[in-house]
Design an enzyme around this catalytic site. Structure first.
Site, PDB file in Angstrom:
ATOM      1  N   LYS A 131      31.988  63.065   5.143  1.00  0.00           N
ATOM      2  CA  LYS A 131      31.454  64.152   4.308  1.00  0.00           C
ATOM      3  C   LYS A 131      29.961  64.047   4.118  1.00  0.00           C
ATOM      4  O   LYS A 131      29.266  65.067   4.032  1.00  0.00           O
ATOM      5  CB  LYS A 131      32.167  64.198   2.954  1.00  0.00           C
ATOM      6  CG  LYS A 131      33.602  64.665   3.108  1.00  0.00           C
ATOM      7  CD  LYS A 131      34.183  65.164   1.815  1.00  0.00           C
ATOM      8  CE  LYS A 131      35.542  65.803   2.074  1.00  0.00           C
ATOM      9  NZ  LYS A 131      36.360  65.899   0.902  1.00  0.00           N
TER      10      LYS A 131
ATOM     11  N   LYS B 257      42.518  67.201  12.115  1.00  0.00           N
ATOM     12  CA  LYS B 257      43.518  67.605  11.116  1.00  0.00           C
ATOM     13  C   LYS B 257      43.241  69.014  10.588  1.00  0.00           C
ATOM     14  O   LYS B 257      42.080  69.450  10.572  1.00  0.00           O
ATOM     15  CB  LYS B 257      43.601  66.571   9.987  1.00  0.00           C
ATOM     16  CG  LYS B 257      42.543  66.684   8.957  1.00  0.00           C
ATOM     17  CD  LYS B 257      42.821  65.832   7.729  1.00  0.00           C
ATOM     18  CE  LYS B 257      41.637  66.070   6.804  1.00  0.00           C
ATOM     19  NZ  LYS B 257      41.645  65.515   5.538  1.00  0.00           N
TER      20      LYS B 257
ATOM     21  N   LYS C 111      40.748  72.329   4.909  1.00  0.00           N
ATOM     22  CA  LYS C 111      40.127  73.446   4.181  1.00  0.00           C
ATOM     23  C   LYS C 111      38.674  73.589   4.588  1.00  0.00           C
ATOM     24  O   LYS C 111      38.096  74.648   4.460  1.00  0.00           O
ATOM     25  CB  LYS C 111      40.145  73.171   2.676  1.00  0.00           C
ATOM     26  CG  LYS C 111      41.503  72.909   2.111  1.00  0.00           C
ATOM     27  CD  LYS C 111      41.418  72.615   0.623  1.00  0.00           C
ATOM     28  CE  LYS C 111      42.138  71.329   0.301  1.00  0.00           C
ATOM     29  NZ  LYS C 111      42.606  71.206  -1.063  1.00  0.00           N
TER      30      LYS C 111
END
Ligand code: TYM
Length: 340
Positions: free
Chosen positions: A114, A197, A200
């Site tokens: 991130k 994966k 969102k």
């Protein structure tokens, strides 16, 4: 004594099929089982680490609450609440941060992903994220944590932090939590790339099926899902990641063993298989999205459910934090006299 279950979900965008199959369905099963005390949390403070607009945060919080109820979470049988409405999480986070070495946090893969290249510019909250996650679980002394596989590393850290606290303060206050990962739906992958994966945060909405998607959108996304040119569908994630992922999704939605589904489609064409998968996905998901829309139209009801959930959650977390404060030597709310 019934075992206590805790899990959380971030209100960043709406929910997708990976959340549903990997986590929420397990949450509902554990609740329905009747042997567990289930506590489910919408972790808005975690979502703040990837800062969103105020309006989005509010809308997503309601959307996730409605989705969880629509998927079968029953606020009479499980505690459903929003993290920021229970201040004990943040209180415990600080204490746990004081027993967590930086070296442990430096190993966290999710932070690296991130933060990307701009580590120096990443917020402290993103770095401390797994400590808050440990606080979520430990504030309830929960022992079982149903999650998808991507949360395994954070769960291991939560165990390490619980152990570090107990050792440092010479107590057995925290039990060590265990992850509960359903092997058959542990990792649902993107529809556009079977090696990543379903997430969102993927920029392409075509990569995931959202719980709010209508039948036409689901059909379009499955039709456009990446496939390969081999005839027949079978499970081999190494060489056929996309076929394997769609097969996994089919088996999980149908609640059938993967081997049985594989047998059925072993000689099917991709297009025939996709048509069946669309039919199944629409049948399973349409009632959820319809129910979700109804629930979302009644925000006062959602507020009431969440306020009651927060009250019940606090009744459990407050004494735990008092106990922690006592263990570390803080005077706590009542001072020493009241505690002893
Ligand atoms: P979050 O919000 O990213 O995801 C919620 C749950 O959905 C699972 N999941 C998946 N499972 C299978 N395949 C996928 N593609 C997929 N994508 C998501 C996640 O594993 C998770 O179980 N850090 C957590 C939230 C959290 C939490 C906690 C969880 C905060 N505190 C305490 C457990 C206990 C997260 O970001 O989940």
């Amino acid at each position: 004594m019934t075992a206590r279950v805790f899990s959380g979900i971030q209100p960043t965008h709406g929910l997708h099929l990976g959340n549903y199959l990997g986590a929420i369905r397990q949450w509902v099963r554990l609740q329905d089982d009747g042997r567990y005390e289930c506590i489910y949390c919408i972790v808005d403070q975690h979502a703040l680490t990837t800062l969103q607009k105020r309006e989005d945060m509010r809308a997503h919080t309601y959307e996730v609450a409605a989705a969880l109820l629509a998927c079968g979470i029953d606020p009479e049988r499980a505690i459903l609440f929003v993290q920021s409405q229970v201040p004990e999480h943040a209180m415990l986070h600080w204490v746990l941060g004081c027993v967590t070495p930086l070296g442990w946090l430096n190993r966290m893969v999710q932070f690296k992903e991130k933060a990307g290249k701009d580590r120096e510019g990443a917020p402290l909250g993103l770095y401390a994220y797994p400590v808050l996650q440990a606080a979520d679980i430990l504030a309830y002394k929960a022992v079982l944590v149903p999650v998808g596989e991507d949360q395994k590393q954070h769960l291991e850290l939560a165990r390490d932090i619980a152990g570090a606290f107990n050792r440092k303060f010479g107590t057995d206050l925290f039990p060590l939590p265990e992850p509960l990962i359903l092997p058959e739906a542990a990792r649902i992958m993107s529809l556009r790339d079977g090696t990543r994966k379903m997430s969102k945060s993927d920029a392409s909405d075509m990569s995931r099926i959202n719980l709010t998607d209508d039948a036409d959108t689901i059909a379009l996304k499955i039709r456009r899902a990446k496939s390969d040119s081999t005839l027949g569908i079978w499970y081999d994630p190494e060489t056929r990641p996309e076929a394997s992922n769609l097969l996994t999704i089919y088996a999980a939605l149908a609640e059938r063993p993967r081997s049985e589904v594989e047998e059925e489609f072993r000689s099917a064409s991709f297009s025939a298989f996709k048509a069946r998968l669309t039919e199944l996905a629409v049948t399973k998901l349409a009632p959820i999205s319809a129910r979700m829309r109804e629930l979302l139209a009644d925000r006062p009801m959602l507020d009431r459910v969440l306020a009651r959930g927060a009250e019940r959650a606090r009744a459990i977390a407050r004494p735990v934090v008092e106990e922690v404060y006592g263990a570390v030597g803080f005077l706590g709310a009542g001072g020493e006299r009241e505690r002893s």
